[in-house]
Design a protein around this motif. Structure first.
Motif, short mmCIF file in Angstrom:
data_model
loop_
_atom_site.label_atom_id
_atom_site.label_comp_id
_atom_site.label_asym_id
_atom_site.label_seq_id
_atom_site.Cartn_x
_atom_site.Cartn_y
_atom_site.Cartn_z
N LYS A 52 0.81 -1.20 0.00
CA LYS A 52 0.00 0.00 0.00
C LYS A 52 0.86 1.27 0.00
O LYS A 52 0.51 2.26 -0.64
CB LYS A 52 -0.92 -0.01 1.21
N GLY A 53 1.98 1.26 0.70
CA GLY A 53 2.86 2.43 0.74
C GLY A 53 3.41 2.77 -0.62
O GLY A 53 3.48 3.95 -1.00
N THR A 54 3.80 1.76 -1.37
CA THR A 54 4.31 1.98 -2.72
C THR A 54 3.21 2.54 -3.62
O THR A 54 3.46 3.44 -4.43
CB THR A 54 4.86 0.67 -3.32
N ALA A 55 2.01 2.03 -3.48
CA ALA A 55 0.89 2.52 -4.29
C ALA A 55 0.61 3.99 -3.99
O ALA A 55 0.36 4.79 -4.90
CB ALA A 55 -0.35 1.67 -4.04
N ILE A 56 0.64 4.36 -2.71
CA ILE A 56 0.39 5.75 -2.32
C ILE A 56 1.48 6.66 -2.87
O ILE A 56 1.21 7.73 -3.41
CB ILE A 56 0.28 5.87 -0.78
N MET A 57 2.74 6.25 -2.76
CA MET A 57 3.84 7.06 -3.27
C MET A 57 3.77 7.21 -4.79
O MET A 57 4.03 8.29 -5.33
CB MET A 57 5.19 6.46 -2.87
N ARG A 58 3.40 6.15 -5.49
CA ARG A 58 3.26 6.22 -6.94
C ARG A 58 2.15 7.20 -7.32
O ARG A 58 2.31 8.01 -8.23
CB ARG A 58 2.98 4.84 -7.52
N ALA A 59 1.02 7.13 -6.61
CA ALA A 59 -0.08 8.05 -6.88
C ALA A 59 0.34 9.49 -6.59
O ALA A 59 0.01 10.41 -7.35
CB ALA A 59 -1.29 7.66 -6.04
N PHE A 60 1.07 9.70 -5.50
CA PHE A 60 1.53 11.04 -5.16
C PHE A 60 2.48 11.58 -6.23
O PHE A 60 2.35 12.72 -6.66
CB PHE A 60 2.24 11.02 -3.79
N ASN A 61 3.42 10.75 -6.65
CA ASN A 61 4.37 11.17 -7.68
C ASN A 61 3.66 11.50 -8.99
O ASN A 61 3.99 12.47 -9.67
CB ASN A 61 5.44 10.10 -7.91
N THR A 62 2.68 10.69 -9.36
CA THR A 62 1.92 10.95 -10.58
C THR A 62 1.15 12.25 -10.46
O THR A 62 1.14 13.07 -11.38
CB THR A 62 0.95 9.78 -10.87
N GLY A 63 0.53 12.46 -9.31
CA GLY A 63 -0.21 13.70 -9.08
C GLY A 63 0.69 14.93 -9.14
O GLY A 63 0.33 15.95 -9.73
N MET A 64 1.85 14.82 -8.54
CA MET A 64 2.80 15.95 -8.56
C MET A 64 3.28 16.23 -9.99
O MET A 64 3.45 17.39 -10.38
CB MET A 64 3.98 15.67 -7.65
N ALA A 65 3.49 15.19 -10.77
CA ALA A 65 3.93 15.38 -12.16
C ALA A 65 2.83 16.08 -12.97
O ALA A 65 3.12 16.98 -13.76
CB ALA A 65 4.29 14.04 -12.79
N VAL A 66 1.58 15.69 -12.76
CA VAL A 66 0.47 16.33 -13.46
C VAL A 66 0.36 17.79 -13.03
O VAL A 66 0.21 18.69 -13.86
CB VAL A 66 -0.85 15.57 -13.20
#
Length: 86
Positions: A52-66
């Protein structure tokens, strides 16, 4: 360049040309395979997150990139508008 300097030309036979063509085709096919593998790796779907931690970090990174992309677009549009208002 002296008159005595002559260019040595190699006489190519039909077999030599066929061999060179086969080598070139082989090299071309190898390069095509490398390019196909690279494209497949670039556009491969992202593997599912292990936890779950990896999924949250991936979502955060994607959101920041957008968000970063949107902010860059807004800044560019403001500069373009400023240029055309003059």
């Amino acid at each position: 360049m002296n008159m005595n300097d002559t260019v040595q030309t190699e006489i190519l036979t039909l077999e030599d040309l066929q061999r060179q063509k086969a080598e070139a085709l082989e090299e071309l096919r190898a390069q095509q395979q490398i390019m196909a593998d690279t494209a497949r790796n670039l556009f491969a779907p992202i593997a599912p997150a292990a936890d779950k931690g990896t999924a949250i970090m991936r979502a955060f990174n994607t959101g920041m990139a957008v968000f970063d992309g949107v902010m860059l677009g807004v800044k560019l549009m403001r500069k373009v508008r400023k240029i055309f208002r003059r």
